[in-house]
Design an enzyme around this catalytic site. Structure first.
Site, PDB file in Angstrom:
ATOM      1  N   TYR A   1       0.827  -1.202   0.000  1.00  0.00           N
ATOM      2  CA  TYR A   1       0.000   0.000   0.000  1.00  0.00           C
ATOM      3  C   TYR A   1       0.866   1.258   0.000  1.00  0.00           C
ATOM      4  O   TYR A   1       0.663   2.167  -0.816  1.00  0.00           O
ATOM      5  CB  TYR A   1      -0.928   0.003   1.205  1.00  0.00           C
ATOM      6  CG  TYR A   1      -1.809   1.230   1.265  1.00  0.00           C
ATOM      7  CD1 TYR A   1      -2.886   1.363   0.398  1.00  0.00           C
ATOM      8  CD2 TYR A   1      -1.559   2.258   2.165  1.00  0.00           C
ATOM      9  CE1 TYR A   1      -3.688   2.493   0.423  1.00  0.00           C
ATOM     10  CE2 TYR A   1      -2.358   3.391   2.201  1.00  0.00           C
ATOM     11  CZ  TYR A   1      -3.421   3.502   1.332  1.00  0.00           C
ATOM     12  OH  TYR A   1      -4.209   4.633   1.360  1.00  0.00           O
TER      13      TYR A   1
ATOM     14  N   LYS B   1       1.159   4.107  -3.028  1.00  0.00           N
ATOM     15  CA  LYS B   1       0.799   5.508  -2.807  1.00  0.00           C
ATOM     16  C   LYS B   1       1.997   6.432  -3.040  1.00  0.00           C
ATOM     17  O   LYS B   1       1.824   7.585  -3.445  1.00  0.00           O
ATOM     18  CB  LYS B   1       0.213   5.695  -1.415  1.00  0.00           C
ATOM     19  CG  LYS B   1      -1.154   5.035  -1.254  1.00  0.00           C
ATOM     20  CD  LYS B   1      -2.146   5.515  -2.306  1.00  0.00           C
ATOM     21  CE  LYS B   1      -3.521   4.935  -2.141  1.00  0.00           C
ATOM     22  NZ  LYS B   1      -4.484   5.447  -3.155  1.00  0.00           N
TER      23      LYS B   1
END
Length: 255
Positions: free
Chosen positions: A151, A155
């Protein structure tokens, strides 16, 4: 008539974006997997704001379904001037313990879909000499996070992609913003694997307000909230050996 496309529009931050954009007089294209939730939202927005709302159920992890989405927009003769790449999800756990297919889908939704939709919709914005692209990154973009490694990495990609694109498009009339929320009152952590992670959370409406304030100021990046802005700076300065255990602690599940 201005059309805005919001991905991940079935709830949470995507729903807040849709509500704000409808209030501002935009017609909407809602994109997510949950058709029922989007149709309920569409009915609310049409009734309250008298805007046209089109619902296109799409699994953004699938390139084929993304292509179908774009074909449907062409068929409807809709060229969005506002693109909110909000769809995304995380997985909580060590990389080796997580399902490989889920991780592949996470990369596809968080990165590939952002690039695919942005690249596909940008030409019409450039031809019109106006448009807005908001890519929802995260405070996780500013440092690696053990147990949320994929994640945070995805990002970071969204953040750097958006910043570079902002520079490329200067003077074209098209704005680009990397929006970096911290913990927000959405189903994100429950979907990631533990809803008790991180108790201090901002509201989706606060995040959307931060987004539009940053767009008005012509910024390329915004961390939502003053504390998050300070933490973003601190993350850049902290030695990686110190940052890693602190980042891991910040997403530790709490009973």
């Amino acid at each position: 008539m201005t059309w805005a496309l919001v991905s991940g529009a079935s709830g949470g931050l995507g729903k807040a974006f849709a509500q704000r954009l409808a209030e501002d007089g935009n017609d909407l294209v809602l994109v997510a997997r949950d058709e029922s939730a989007m149709r309920q939202l569409a009915e609310e927005l049409e009734g309250e704001h008298h805007r046209r709302v089109v619902v296109i159920p799409t699994d953004l992890s699938s390139q084929h379904e993304r292509e179908q989405l774009l074909s449907e927009l062409d068929h409807l003769q809709i060229a969005p001037e506002v693109l909110i790449n909000n769809a995304g999800f995380g997985s909580l756990g060590d990389v080796v313990s997580l399902d490989a297919d889920r991780l592949n889908d996470e990369i596809a939704v968080n990165c590939q879909a952002v690039v695919h939709l942005t690249r596909s919709l940008l030409p019409a914005m450039l031809d019109a000499h106006r448009g807005t692209v908001v890519n929802v990154a995260s405070m996780a973009a500013f440092q690696p996070i053990p147990t949320m490694a994929i994640y945070a990495a995805t990002k970071a990609f969204v953040l750097r992609f958006s910043q570079a694109l902002w520079h490329e498009l200067r003077g074209t009339g098209v704005s680009v913003l990397a929006l970096c929320p911290g913990p927000t009152e959405t189903p994100f952590f429950a979907n990631a694997g533990n809803h008790n992670v991180l108790t201090r959370r901002r509201t989706p409406e606060q995040v959307v307000d931060s987004c539009f304030e940053a767009l008005a100021a012509g910024r390329h990046t915004v961390a939502d909230g003053r504390l998050n802005a300070v933490q973003a700076i601190a993350a850049k300065l902290a030695p990686i050996r110190l940052a890693l255990p602190l980042a891991k602690l910040s997403v530790r599940p709490r009973d």
